[in-house]
Design a protein around this motif. Structure first.
Motif, mmCIF file in Angstrom:
data_model
loop_
_atom_site.group_PDB
_atom_site.id
_atom_site.type_symbol
_atom_site.label_atom_id
_atom_site.label_comp_id
_atom_site.label_asym_id
_atom_site.label_seq_id
_atom_site.Cartn_x
_atom_site.Cartn_y
_atom_site.Cartn_z
ATOM 1 N N MET A 134 80.575 14.277 100.085
ATOM 2 C CA MET A 134 79.797 13.295 100.059
ATOM 3 C C MET A 134 80.882 11.856 100.023
ATOM 4 O O MET A 134 81.628 11.894 99.249
ATOM 5 N N THR A 135 80.555 11.143 100.896
ATOM 6 C CA THR A 135 81.047 9.461 100.574
ATOM 7 C C THR A 135 80.579 9.035 99.169
ATOM 8 O O THR A 135 79.414 9.451 98.540
ATOM 9 N N PRO A 136 81.137 8.041 98.566
ATOM 10 C CA PRO A 136 80.705 7.277 97.468
ATOM 11 C C PRO A 136 79.315 6.776 97.663
ATOM 12 O O PRO A 136 78.784 6.832 96.854
ATOM 13 N N GLU A 137 78.987 6.195 98.816
ATOM 14 C CA GLU A 137 77.674 5.788 98.948
ATOM 15 C C GLU A 137 76.584 6.812 99.084
ATOM 16 O O GLU A 137 75.712 6.824 98.431
ATOM 17 N N CYS B 157 72.369 10.205 96.398
ATOM 18 C CA CYS B 157 71.717 11.624 95.957
ATOM 19 C C CYS B 157 71.299 11.721 94.708
ATOM 20 O O CYS B 157 72.089 11.604 93.717
ATOM 21 N N GLU B 158 70.177 12.089 94.366
ATOM 22 C CA GLU B 158 69.468 12.188 93.053
ATOM 23 C C GLU B 158 69.728 13.638 92.520
ATOM 24 O O GLU B 158 69.309 13.944 91.540
ATOM 25 N N VAL C 12 64.392 19.559 104.839
ATOM 26 C CA VAL C 12 65.346 18.381 104.850
ATOM 27 C C VAL C 12 64.613 17.094 104.948
ATOM 28 O O VAL C 12 65.072 16.252 104.143
ATOM 29 N N GLU C 13 63.702 16.829 105.649
ATOM 30 C CA GLU C 13 62.992 15.744 105.651
ATOM 31 C C GLU C 13 62.480 15.463 104.489
ATOM 32 O O GLU C 13 62.367 13.922 103.949
ATOM 33 N N GLN D 45 62.980 12.242 102.250
ATOM 34 C CA GLN D 45 62.083 11.235 101.632
ATOM 35 C C GLN D 45 62.035 11.081 100.262
ATOM 36 O O GLN D 45 61.520 9.910 99.617
ATOM 37 N N ALA D 46 62.114 12.129 99.503
ATOM 38 C CA ALA D 46 62.128 11.876 98.018
ATOM 39 C C ALA D 46 63.445 11.345 97.330
ATOM 40 O O ALA D 46 63.511 11.607 96.300
ATOM 41 N N GLY D 47 64.439 11.388 98.113
ATOM 42 C CA GLY D 47 65.729 10.783 97.449
ATOM 43 C C GLY D 47 66.395 11.699 97.010
ATOM 44 O O GLY D 47 67.569 11.560 96.509
ATOM 45 N N ARG D 48 66.277 13.106 97.322
ATOM 46 C CA ARG D 48 67.013 14.174 96.519
ATOM 47 C C ARG D 48 68.304 14.271 97.216
ATOM 48 O O ARG D 48 69.231 14.788 96.538
ATOM 49 N N ILE D 49 68.426 13.914 98.550
ATOM 50 C CA ILE D 49 69.611 14.133 99.393
ATOM 51 C C ILE D 49 69.726 12.880 99.987
ATOM 52 O O ILE D 49 68.927 12.017 100.278
ATOM 53 N N PRO D 50 71.180 12.622 100.748
ATOM 54 C CA PRO D 50 71.366 11.441 101.227
ATOM 55 C C PRO D 50 70.713 11.454 102.695
ATOM 56 O O PRO D 50 70.234 12.555 103.366
ATOM 57 N N ALA D 51 70.328 10.260 103.269
ATOM 58 C CA ALA D 51 69.800 10.176 104.430
ATOM 59 C C ALA D 51 70.677 10.390 105.782
ATOM 60 O O ALA D 51 70.036 10.923 106.860
ATOM 61 N N ASP D 52 71.755 10.213 105.592
ATOM 62 C CA ASP D 52 72.765 10.815 106.702
ATOM 63 C C ASP D 52 73.395 11.849 106.306
ATOM 64 O O ASP D 52 74.503 12.051 105.881
ATOM 65 N N LEU D 53 73.132 13.053 106.976
ATOM 66 C CA LEU D 53 73.752 14.397 106.454
ATOM 67 C C LEU D 53 74.797 14.381 107.924
ATOM 68 O O LEU D 53 74.380 14.361 109.218
ATOM 69 N N PRO D 54 76.107 14.897 107.704
ATOM 70 C CA PRO D 54 76.917 15.142 108.730
ATOM 71 C C PRO D 54 77.055 16.533 109.227
ATOM 72 O O PRO D 54 76.533 17.331 108.453
ATOM 73 N N GLY D 55 77.281 16.662 110.513
ATOM 74 C CA GLY D 55 77.725 18.085 111.073
ATOM 75 C C GLY D 55 76.509 18.777 111.083
ATOM 76 O O GLY D 55 75.485 18.183 110.913
ATOM 77 N N ARG D 56 76.511 19.938 111.624
ATOM 78 C CA ARG D 56 75.676 21.002 111.991
ATOM 79 C C ARG D 56 75.508 21.824 111.019
ATOM 80 O O ARG D 56 76.135 22.294 110.390
ATOM 81 N N PHE D 57 74.220 22.406 110.754
ATOM 82 C CA PHE D 57 73.744 23.447 109.689
ATOM 83 C C PHE D 57 74.492 24.804 110.425
ATOM 84 O O PHE D 57 74.223 25.050 111.722
#
Length: 374
Positions: free
Chosen positions: A174-177, A182-183, A230-231, A235-247
Motif C-alpha cells: 500500500m501507498t501511505p495514502e 485502510c481500516e 470487494v465492493e 464501501q465499509a472503508g475496510r480496504i482502499p478504494a483503489d486496488l492495483p493489479g489483477r486478482f
C-alpha cells in the motif's frame, strides 16, 4: 545422466522441507521447480507457532528484514452481517509473505537445485525415474502443488469425487495514502463467510502489504462473489478504494474429498500435490510441512522404495489428518447442523467464532506440533 537418491519436483514449503530433512540424513537430493526463486506466490499467508516449531524457525531471526505480522485477534462475520472481533490475548499466528517465506526455506537447503526448469518428461527405466532425460533417481516425490506433474504421472486426472476449491486474491504494498484509508488492522485478519457457506473471503494486512481474496467450491460464480465482496469492503472503508493489479487465481483440493493416491512404487506425493489442505479452512502450509516431515522419516527408514515399504507414509497421513470422506460428502467440511438460519446466529457469537471457527478450524490449536520422532 546425473544420478540422485531422491528427486523432488516442487521447491515450495513441502519440497524444501523434505529436501532439508533428507540431505541431513545423507541422501543425495535434486529439487526441481519451474520457477526461479524468489518467486511471486500470492497467498493469504499465515503460519502458526506450531509450524515455526516444526521448521525450527526462530521468529525473531526470521522477522529480521522479512514480513512477520503477529496476529492476536480475528474479525469474523457472515457477509451481510456485522463482524465479531475476538482478542486471543497472545500471538496465535503470524502473517508472512510467501515470496519471502518460500525463498527462506529453500535457502536453508544446500542440495542440488534446478530452478526455472519445467518438467517436460517423466519416464521409467530399470527401476529409476528419469526426468527430462537428464536426471534419474529410484524415488520421485511430487511437491509441485495442485497441478504437479508427478501427480499426473500417478494417473490422477480430475477425480470424480474431488472438491476443487478455486480462489482469487491480490497482494500489494500500500501507498501511505492507501494505508491511511485502510481500516483493516495488521494484527486482526478478517474472515467473511459466504451466506451459502460454500466459501469465505478474507482481508489480511501484513505490515504495509494488503492481501484480499475469496475462495469457493463453485468456480463459475467465483468472480461474482469476489466483486461483490470487494465492493462491500470498499464501501465499509475496510480496504482502499483503489486496488492495483489483477486478482490471481489458483486451485487446491480439500483433504477429506481428494481421491488422488499418495504413493506407489518409487513415488510419493506431499503437500497440495497430495490434496492435503485442511477441509475446514483450505489452509495448506501446515499440512505441507507436516507431510514432508512424515515422508522424510518413512524414506529414511524404508528398506526399499516399493509401495509396500512406503505405505507407512499413507498410514501416518491418515492418522494425522483423518480418513478421506465418503463420496456423498462434498465441500468445506462444515457440520450438517451448521446451516442457515442457525449459521447466521452462530456467526454473531463470540464463543463460536473464537473457539470453533478460529481456534479449531483455522489455527488447529487442539493439535500439537508434529513429533516426527514418534
Amino acid at each position: 545422466m546425473d544420478y540422485y537418491d531422491v528427486i523432488i519436483v516442487g521447491a515450495g514449503p513441502a519440497g524444501a522441507t523434505l529436501a532439508r530433512a533428507l540431505e541431513g540424513a545423507g541422501k543425495q537430493v535434486l529439487i526441481i521447480d519451474k520457477a526461479e526463486f524468489p518467486r511471486d506466490k500470492t497467498c493469504a499467508g499465515w503460519v502458526t507457532p506450531a509450524v515455526l516449531a516444526s521448521l525450527d524457525i526462530d521468529a525473531n531471526e526470521y522477522g529480521n528484514g522479512r514480513t512477520l505480522q503477529p496476529i492476536r485477534r480475528f474479525r469474523i462475520g457472515m457477509m451481510g452481517q456485522d463482524a465479531v472481533e475476538n482478542n486471543h490475548g497472545e500471538v496465535v499466528s503470524y502473517g508472512i509473505r510467501r515470496c519471502e517465506f518460500d525463498d527462506y526455506l529453500l535457502g536453508r537447503v544446500s542440495c542440488t537445485k534446478q530452478l526455472g526448469t519445467p518438467v517436460k518428461s517423466i519416464t521409467r527405466d530399470s527401476g529409476n525415474w528419469v526426468i527430462n532425460e537428464q536426471w534419474q533417481a529410484p524415488l520421485l516425490v511430487g511437491a509441485g502443488g495442485h497441478f504437479c506433474p508427478v501427480a499426473r504421472q500417478l494417473g490422477n486426472g480430475p477425480g470424480k469425487h474431488e472438491t476443487v476449491v478455486a480462489a482469487k486474491e491480490v497482494e500489494f504494498e500500500m501507498t501511505p495514502e492507501q494505508a491511511r484509508a485502510c481500516e483493516a488492522r495488521g494484527d486482526t485478519p478478517e474472515l467473511w463467510f459466504c451466506r451459502d457457506l460454500k466459501g469465505y473471503a478474507w482481508v489480511f494486512r501484513k505490515g504495509s502489504y494488503l492481501n484480499i481474496g475469496l475462495g469457493r467450491e463453485d468456480n463459475h460464480r467465483l468472480t461474482d462473489h469476489l466483486e461483490a465482496f470487494v465492493e462491500d469492503m470498499k464501501q465499509a472503508g475496510r480496504i482502499p478504494a483503489d486496488l492495483p493489479g489483477r486478482f490471481k487465481g489458483h486451485a487446491y483440493l480439500l483433504y477429506a474429498h481428494a481421491d488422488r493416491p499418495l504413493l506407489d512404487d518409487g513415488v510419493l506425493l506431499i503437500g497440495d500435490a497430495a490434496g492435503l489442505a485442511y477441509t475446514q479452512s483450505g489452509e495448506g502450509i501446515r499440512p505441507a510441512i507436516e507431510s514432508a516431515l512424515m515422508a522424510a522419516k518413512v524414506i529414511q527408514e524404508a528398506p526399499d522404495y516399493s509401495a509396500v515399504s512406503l505405505q507407512p507414509y499413507g498410514e501416518q497421513i491418515a492418522a494425522r489428518f483423518g480418513n478421506r470422506a465418503s463420496e456423498q460428502e462434498h465441500g468445506f467440511d462444515l457440520p450438517e447442523w451448521l446451516k442457515q438460519p442457525i449459521a447466521s446466529t452462530l456467526m454473531r457469537s463470540h464463543w463460536f467464532t473464537r473457539k470453533v471457527v478460529t481456534e479449531k478450524w483455522f489455527l488447529h490449536q487442539q493439535v500439537p506440533p508434529l513429533d516426527v520422532a514418534v
